[in-house]
Design a protein around this motif. Structure first.
Motif, mmCIF file in Angstrom:
data_model
loop_
_atom_site.group_PDB
_atom_site.id
_atom_site.type_symbol
_atom_site.label_atom_id
_atom_site.label_comp_id
_atom_site.label_asym_id
_atom_site.label_seq_id
_atom_site.Cartn_x
_atom_site.Cartn_y
_atom_site.Cartn_z
ATOM 1 N N THR A 179 47.892 -16.489 -40.289
ATOM 2 C CA THR A 179 47.211 -17.225 -39.591
ATOM 3 C C THR A 179 46.182 -16.566 -38.720
ATOM 4 O OG1 THR A 179 48.779 -18.944 -39.657
ATOM 5 C CG2 THR A 179 47.340 -19.211 -37.984
ATOM 6 N N ALA A 180 46.592 -15.578 -38.202
ATOM 7 C CA ALA A 180 45.765 -14.734 -37.027
ATOM 8 C C ALA A 180 44.691 -14.227 -37.815
ATOM 9 C CB ALA A 180 46.610 -13.787 -36.395
ATOM 10 N N LEU A 181 44.952 -13.577 -38.955
ATOM 11 C CA LEU A 181 43.811 -12.736 -39.840
ATOM 12 C C LEU A 181 42.951 -13.900 -40.320
ATOM 13 C CD1 LEU A 181 45.911 -10.457 -41.885
ATOM 14 C CD2 LEU A 181 44.594 -10.113 -39.701
ATOM 15 N N ARG A 182 43.375 -15.102 -40.832
ATOM 16 C CA ARG A 182 42.391 -15.928 -41.197
ATOM 17 C C ARG A 182 41.509 -16.746 -39.893
ATOM 18 N NH1 ARG A 182 46.734 -18.000 -44.325
ATOM 19 N NH2 ARG A 182 47.458 -19.484 -42.734
ATOM 20 N N THR A 183 42.128 -16.805 -38.922
ATOM 21 C CA THR A 183 41.390 -17.099 -37.763
ATOM 22 C C THR A 183 40.015 -16.140 -37.401
ATOM 23 O OG1 THR A 183 43.160 -18.277 -36.677
ATOM 24 C CG2 THR A 183 41.466 -17.559 -35.252
ATOM 25 N N ALA A 184 40.654 -14.821 -37.493
ATOM 26 C CA ALA A 184 39.538 -13.801 -37.414
ATOM 27 C C ALA A 184 38.631 -13.784 -38.275
ATOM 28 C CB ALA A 184 40.355 -12.280 -37.221
ATOM 29 N N ARG A 185 39.019 -13.889 -39.674
ATOM 30 C CA ARG A 185 37.856 -13.995 -40.829
ATOM 31 C C ARG A 185 36.893 -15.154 -40.544
ATOM 32 N NH1 ARG A 185 36.870 -10.876 -45.406
ATOM 33 N NH2 ARG A 185 35.034 -10.920 -44.238
ATOM 34 N N ASP A 186 37.352 -16.277 -40.004
ATOM 35 C CA ASP A 186 36.607 -17.419 -40.004
ATOM 36 C C ASP A 186 35.433 -17.046 -38.814
ATOM 37 O OD1 ASP A 186 37.766 -18.771 -41.863
ATOM 38 O OD2 ASP A 186 38.937 -19.832 -40.465
ATOM 39 N N LYS A 187 35.437 -16.141 -37.984
ATOM 40 C CA LYS A 187 34.702 -15.732 -37.066
ATOM 41 C C LYS A 187 33.493 -14.792 -37.406
ATOM 42 C CE LYS A 187 38.020 -16.227 -33.110
ATOM 43 N NZ LYS A 187 38.990 -15.208 -32.041
ATOM 44 N N LEU A 188 33.701 -14.209 -38.558
ATOM 45 C CA LEU A 188 32.821 -13.225 -38.960
ATOM 46 C C LEU A 188 31.902 -13.675 -40.036
ATOM 47 C CD1 LEU A 188 35.925 -10.622 -39.885
ATOM 48 C CD2 LEU A 188 34.493 -10.705 -37.740
ATOM 49 N N SER A 189 30.801 -12.766 -40.030
ATOM 50 C CA SER A 189 29.804 -13.203 -41.006
ATOM 51 C C SER A 189 30.159 -12.528 -42.363
ATOM 52 C CB SER A 189 28.395 -12.300 -40.528
ATOM 53 O OG SER A 189 27.723 -12.071 -41.648
ATOM 54 N N HIS A 190 29.599 -13.350 -43.289
ATOM 55 C CA HIS A 190 30.177 -13.157 -44.691
ATOM 56 C C HIS A 190 29.764 -11.576 -44.962
ATOM 57 C CE1 HIS A 190 25.691 -13.766 -45.149
ATOM 58 N NE2 HIS A 190 25.904 -13.244 -46.523
ATOM 59 N N THR A 191 28.879 -10.808 -44.341
ATOM 60 C CA THR A 191 28.473 -9.685 -44.700
ATOM 61 C C THR A 191 29.590 -8.349 -44.169
ATOM 62 O OG1 THR A 191 27.378 -9.528 -42.777
ATOM 63 C CG2 THR A 191 26.200 -10.235 -44.880
ATOM 64 N N VAL A 192 30.514 -8.990 -43.159
ATOM 65 C CA VAL A 192 31.346 -8.270 -42.489
ATOM 66 C C VAL A 192 32.544 -7.676 -43.414
ATOM 67 C CG1 VAL A 192 32.784 -7.671 -40.579
ATOM 68 C CG2 VAL A 192 30.538 -8.663 -40.240
ATOM 69 N N HIS A 193 32.809 -6.789 -43.634
ATOM 70 C CA HIS A 193 33.967 -6.102 -44.384
ATOM 71 C C HIS A 193 35.339 -6.360 -43.468
ATOM 72 C CE1 HIS A 193 35.648 -4.230 -48.077
ATOM 73 N NE2 HIS A 193 36.533 -3.575 -47.328
ATOM 74 N N PHE A 194 36.346 -6.744 -44.053
ATOM 75 C CA PHE A 194 37.390 -6.795 -43.272
ATOM 76 C C PHE A 194 38.802 -6.196 -43.800
ATOM 77 C CE2 PHE A 194 40.733 -10.505 -42.120
ATOM 78 C CZ PHE A 194 40.901 -10.041 -40.751
ATOM 79 N N GLU A 195 39.417 -5.281 -43.214
ATOM 80 C CA GLU A 195 40.336 -4.529 -43.855
ATOM 81 C C GLU A 195 41.608 -4.389 -42.650
ATOM 82 O OE1 GLU A 195 41.306 0.200 -45.093
ATOM 83 O OE2 GLU A 195 39.048 -0.396 -44.548
ATOM 84 N N VAL A 196 42.795 -4.421 -43.362
ATOM 85 C CA VAL A 196 44.008 -4.465 -42.709
ATOM 86 C C VAL A 196 44.901 -3.328 -43.131
ATOM 87 C CG1 VAL A 196 45.959 -5.930 -41.715
ATOM 88 C CG2 VAL A 196 43.605 -6.995 -42.314
ATOM 89 N N GLU A 197 45.453 -2.744 -42.139
ATOM 90 C CA GLU A 197 46.591 -1.689 -42.363
ATOM 91 C C GLU A 197 48.049 -2.203 -42.619
ATOM 92 O OE1 GLU A 197 46.423 2.162 -40.211
ATOM 93 O OE2 GLU A 197 48.371 1.610 -39.201
ATOM 94 N N VAL A 198 48.636 -1.710 -43.352
ATOM 95 C CA VAL A 198 50.108 -2.171 -43.489
ATOM 96 C C VAL A 198 50.801 -0.824 -43.629
ATOM 97 C CG1 VAL A 198 49.509 -4.510 -44.612
ATOM 98 C CG2 VAL A 198 49.988 -2.293 -45.898
ATOM 99 N N ASP A 199 52.187 -1.085 -43.116
ATOM 100 C CA ASP A 199 52.977 0.024 -43.516
ATOM 101 C C ASP A 199 54.235 -0.348 -44.318
ATOM 102 O OD1 ASP A 199 54.583 -1.154 -41.495
ATOM 103 O OD2 ASP A 199 54.053 0.101 -39.838
ATOM 104 N N SER A 200 54.552 -1.402 -44.718
ATOM 105 C CA SER A 200 55.433 -1.792 -45.535
ATOM 106 C C SER A 200 55.113 -2.873 -46.690
ATOM 107 C CB SER A 200 56.391 -2.215 -44.964
ATOM 108 O OG SER A 200 56.158 -3.588 -44.338
ATOM 109 N N LEU A 201 55.830 -2.806 -47.870
ATOM 110 C CA LEU A 201 55.153 -3.719 -48.960
ATOM 111 C C LEU A 201 55.363 -5.048 -48.536
ATOM 112 C CD1 LEU A 201 57.134 -1.817 -51.866
ATOM 113 C CD2 LEU A 201 54.690 -2.047 -51.591
ATOM 114 N N ASP A 202 56.526 -5.388 -47.794
ATOM 115 C CA ASP A 202 56.416 -6.820 -47.306
ATOM 116 C C ASP A 202 55.298 -7.557 -46.535
ATOM 117 O OD1 ASP A 202 57.016 -5.868 -44.728
ATOM 118 O OD2 ASP A 202 59.068 -6.531 -45.047
ATOM 119 N N GLN A 203 54.318 -6.442 -45.987
ATOM 120 C CA GLN A 203 53.291 -7.153 -45.128
ATOM 121 C C GLN A 203 51.934 -7.420 -46.013
ATOM 122 O OE1 GLN A 203 53.249 -3.390 -42.683
ATOM 123 N NE2 GLN A 203 52.810 -5.018 -40.976
#
Length: 315
Positions: A209-233
């Motif tokens: 939910t937090a990531l989608r909220t952030a995504r909605d604030k961004l321009s369509h030209t902005v790349h969105f990357e997220v770090e994970v340290d486990s498979l379940d993320q």
């Protein structure tokens, strides 16, 4: 040093995976104004009130020819900084590049010829060498990483672990070595790393939910990357709209599983524990990107020298 000693030696002392003759497509040159600004600052640091030694010892009318020579093989980077260093140190110098950015050279090779006022050449020598040795070291190390991933689709990229003030030059050197650049700065793209996610977790926020909220604030030209340290993320991050999933310090086995889980829904990037002896195995997992801070944060400068010809003269 005699002219015979300065002749390039075309020897082929190569490692198991040799450096390419050309590390990649010639990168676009850096803006001249940016190079001049960086080199001017370096010259001001090294000779804030002039070069006391050269002015005390060397006649003002003396001229010289110097050769940038290689003590070891590598990939060259630094045409612009060499030219700028001698030009900005004083008028009247001429720099002739003999090896181009991104090209391989052998130990003993002559990389550039510099001629002009002897004082100017001596004043700019250390700044020119410091920069070109480091940049060529980065280009050479990058080319070795790229060679280890030959036959895979993985891209080798740098990180923001660069020398403060030298990021533009060091990232250009990565491109000279056949690598690619990650985001240039915090302003370029959204990249949510472990500490960002820790803050969200501490606040009791649902990750997707937090990531989608952030995504909605961004321009369509902005790349969105997220770090994970486990498979379940991975699934929550994909549900949050990530364009790239950064797989941090995953084992090779988990990288294979992560690529299968993502299944083309986003780009996959491997980071952490990336070394010359591990990068081939990482690339074989099918990840799209491999980022290596080592390209810039702990690189060894190449052994290059500036040799004054014995024909130094005064007019």
């Amino acid at each position: 040093m005699t002219n015979t000693q300065l002749q390039p030696r075309l020897e082929s002392a190569r490692a198991a995976r040799p450096l390419p003759q050309t590390a990649g497509a010639s990168p676009l040159p850096l803006p001249a104004s940016a190079v001049d600004q960086l080199v001017s600052a370096a010259l001001a640091e090294d000779a804030p009130w002039g070069d006391l030694t050269s002015h005390a010892l060397i006649p003002g009318e003396a001229t010289a020819t110097a050769f940038l020579t290689a003590r070891e093989e590598g990939i060259f980077c630094g045409e612009q900084v060499i030219e700028a260093a001698f030009r900005l140190a004083g008028p009247g110098t001429a720099v002739i590049p003999l090896v181009r950015d991104g090209e391989r050279f052998d130990a003993g090779g002559i990389l550039a010829e510099i001629s002009g006022p002897a004082r100017t050449i001596l004043t700019a020598e250390r700044v020119a060498l410091n920069l070109v040795q480091r940049l060529s070291g980065i280009a050479t190390l990058t080319a070795r990483f790229v060679a280890e991933t030959d036959g895979t689709a993985a891209r080798i990229t740098d990180t923001r672990k660069t020398t403060p003030g030298l990021r533009a030059l060091e990232r250009y050197a990565v491109r000279c070595g056949g690598g690619f650049n990650h985001r240039h700065s915090l302003s370029d793209a959204v990249m949510a790393k472990d500490n960002h996610l820790a803050v969200l977790a501490a606040a009791g926020l649902d990750l997707a939910t937090a990531l989608r909220t952030a995504r909605d604030k961004l321009s369509h030209t902005v790349h969105f990357e997220v770090e994970v340290d486990s498979l379940d993320q991975i699934e929550p991050v994909l549900a949050g709209g990530a364009d790239t999933v950064l797989l941090d310090n995953f084992s090779v086995g988990d990288l294979y599983r992560a690529v299968e889980l993502v299944a083309g829904r986003a780009l996959t990037e491997a980071s952490g524990n990336v070394r010359l002896d591990t990068v081939a195995g990482i690339a074989a997992t099918g990840v799209d990107i491999i980022s290596a801070g080592a390209l810039t944060h702990s690189v060894r400068a190449l052994d290059l020298g500036l040799d004054i010809s014995t024909s130094l003269s005064a007019q």
